[in-house]
Scaffold this motif. Structure first.
Motif, short mmCIF file in Angstrom:
data_model
loop_
_atom_site.label_atom_id
_atom_site.label_comp_id
_atom_site.label_asym_id
_atom_site.label_seq_id
_atom_site.Cartn_x
_atom_site.Cartn_y
_atom_site.Cartn_z
N LYS A 28 0.84 -1.19 0.00
CA LYS A 28 0.00 0.00 0.00
C LYS A 28 0.87 1.24 0.00
O LYS A 28 1.92 1.27 0.64
CB LYS A 28 -0.92 0.00 1.23
CG LYS A 28 -1.98 1.07 1.23
CD LYS A 28 -2.92 0.91 2.43
CE LYS A 28 -4.03 1.96 2.40
NZ LYS A 28 -4.96 1.81 3.55
N VAL A 29 0.43 2.28 -0.75
CA VAL A 29 1.15 3.55 -0.80
C VAL A 29 0.21 4.65 -0.32
O VAL A 29 -0.93 4.74 -0.78
CB VAL A 29 1.63 3.86 -2.22
CG1 VAL A 29 2.24 5.27 -2.28
CG2 VAL A 29 2.66 2.84 -2.69
N LYS A 30 0.68 5.47 0.62
CA LYS A 30 -0.11 6.59 1.12
C LYS A 30 0.44 7.88 0.52
O LYS A 30 1.59 8.23 0.75
CB LYS A 30 -0.04 6.65 2.65
CG LYS A 30 -0.89 7.77 3.24
CD LYS A 30 -0.85 7.76 4.76
CE LYS A 30 -1.72 8.87 5.33
NZ LYS A 30 -1.71 8.87 6.83
N PRO A 31 -0.36 8.57 -0.29
CA PRO A 31 0.13 9.80 -0.93
C PRO A 31 0.29 10.93 0.07
O PRO A 31 -0.46 11.03 1.05
CB PRO A 31 -0.96 10.11 -1.96
CG PRO A 31 -2.20 9.50 -1.39
CD PRO A 31 -1.75 8.26 -0.66
N VAL A 32 1.26 11.80 -0.18
CA VAL A 32 1.53 12.95 0.67
C VAL A 32 1.08 14.21 -0.05
O VAL A 32 1.33 14.38 -1.25
CB VAL A 32 3.03 13.04 1.01
CG1 VAL A 32 3.33 14.29 1.82
CG2 VAL A 32 3.48 11.79 1.76
N GLY A 33 0.43 15.12 0.69
CA GLY A 33 -0.04 16.36 0.09
C GLY A 33 -1.24 16.13 -0.82
O GLY A 33 -1.92 15.11 -0.72
N GLY A 70 -4.56 11.79 -0.73
CA GLY A 70 -3.78 12.53 0.25
C GLY A 70 -4.60 13.65 0.86
O GLY A 70 -5.83 13.66 0.78
N ALA A 71 -3.92 14.61 1.45
CA ALA A 71 -4.61 15.74 2.09
C ALA A 71 -3.86 17.03 1.80
O ALA A 71 -2.63 17.09 1.91
CB ALA A 71 -4.70 15.51 3.60
N ALA A 72 -4.60 18.06 1.43
CA ALA A 72 -4.03 19.38 1.21
C ALA A 72 -4.14 20.20 2.50
O ALA A 72 -4.95 19.90 3.36
CB ALA A 72 -4.76 20.08 0.07
N ILE A 106 1.15 7.77 -9.18
CA ILE A 106 1.01 8.73 -8.07
C ILE A 106 1.14 10.12 -8.68
O ILE A 106 2.13 10.43 -9.34
CB ILE A 106 2.11 8.51 -7.01
CG1 ILE A 106 2.09 7.05 -6.51
CG2 ILE A 106 1.93 9.47 -5.85
CD1 ILE A 106 3.26 6.69 -5.62
N LEU A 107 0.13 10.94 -8.49
CA LEU A 107 0.13 12.24 -9.15
C LEU A 107 -0.68 13.25 -8.36
O LEU A 107 -1.47 12.91 -7.47
CB LEU A 107 -0.44 12.12 -10.57
CG LEU A 107 -1.92 11.73 -10.70
CD1 LEU A 107 -2.45 12.19 -12.06
CD2 LEU A 107 -2.13 10.22 -10.59
#
Length: 206
Positions: A28-33, A70-72, A106-107
């Motif tokens: 699993k990959v958790k996106p940043v930002g 992710g989260a801004a 991932i983008l």
């Protein structure tokens, strides 16, 4: 032909990027930002006429299902897990990774063009796309098939149309520093003229 222009016209360069193979234990990959993780749609293995394509001729998809968001800092992302998106393969921040034999991208959310109506969507579904950001969906006018003097034009000789009708609009561009959303100037039904190299063109069935 439908066109989904971005905010500004630009010439696009094709950039070849390698897919990063993640370690076997990574599941699993958790996106940043303000990024999302998209499970890339499978390659088209045959043409509409049923002809099987060799690997070298298969077009890499630029759509898929959102599997992580992710989260801004100053605003809520529009995309949710489960959304099917069409995204720009020219986005500078797109990272292609492979986990357990499955390819993901991932983008940034801003590099996603729009939300498709269903998973495994095709060009037939483009008319139902929901544009993201300040993008608009334009149904491009048909090319002129003959000159003023009545001479029939070949496909190569037909001038590419740069006018059309707005079919759908996005919610507006988000200022990532403040979270403010700019108001869209266009509305559905507007007749518009656009730069020749603006946006992403998608050929749809007649």
């Amino acid at each position: 032909l439908l066109r989904v222009p971005g905010a500004a016209p630009r010439r696009q360069r094709v950039v070849t990027k390698a897919v990063t193979e993640l370690a076997p234990h990574v599941s699993k990959v958790k996106p940043v930002g303000p990024r999302v993780v998209v499970k890339v749609a499978e390659l088209e293995k045959k043409t509409l006429g049923g002809i099987l394509l060799p690997d070298s001729s298969q077009k890499k998809p630029t759509s898929g299902d959102v599997v992580a968001v992710g989260a801004a800092k100053h605003y809520d992302l529009t995309l949710k897990e489960g959304n099917t998106v069409l995204y720009s393969k020219f986005g500078l921040g797109v990272v292609d990774v492979s986990m357990a034999g499955t390819e993901y991208a991932i983008l940034y959310e801003r590099d996603c063009i729009g939300i498709m109506p269903r998973s495994n969507a095709s060009v037939d579904d483009i008319k139902d796309i929901k544009p993201l950001g300040d993008r608009v969906l334009i149904k491009v006018d048909a090319a002129e098939e003959e000159t003023a003097g009545g001479v029939l034009l070949t496909d190569d000789g037909q001038e590419k149309p740069t006018t059309g009708v707005v079919m759908a609009i996005g919610p507006g561009k988000v200022n990532e520093e403040t979270g403010e959303v700019s108001e869209m100037k266009l509305k559905v039904g507007d007749k518009v003229s656009f730069f020749k190299w603006a946006g992403d063109a998608v050929d749809t069935p007649a």
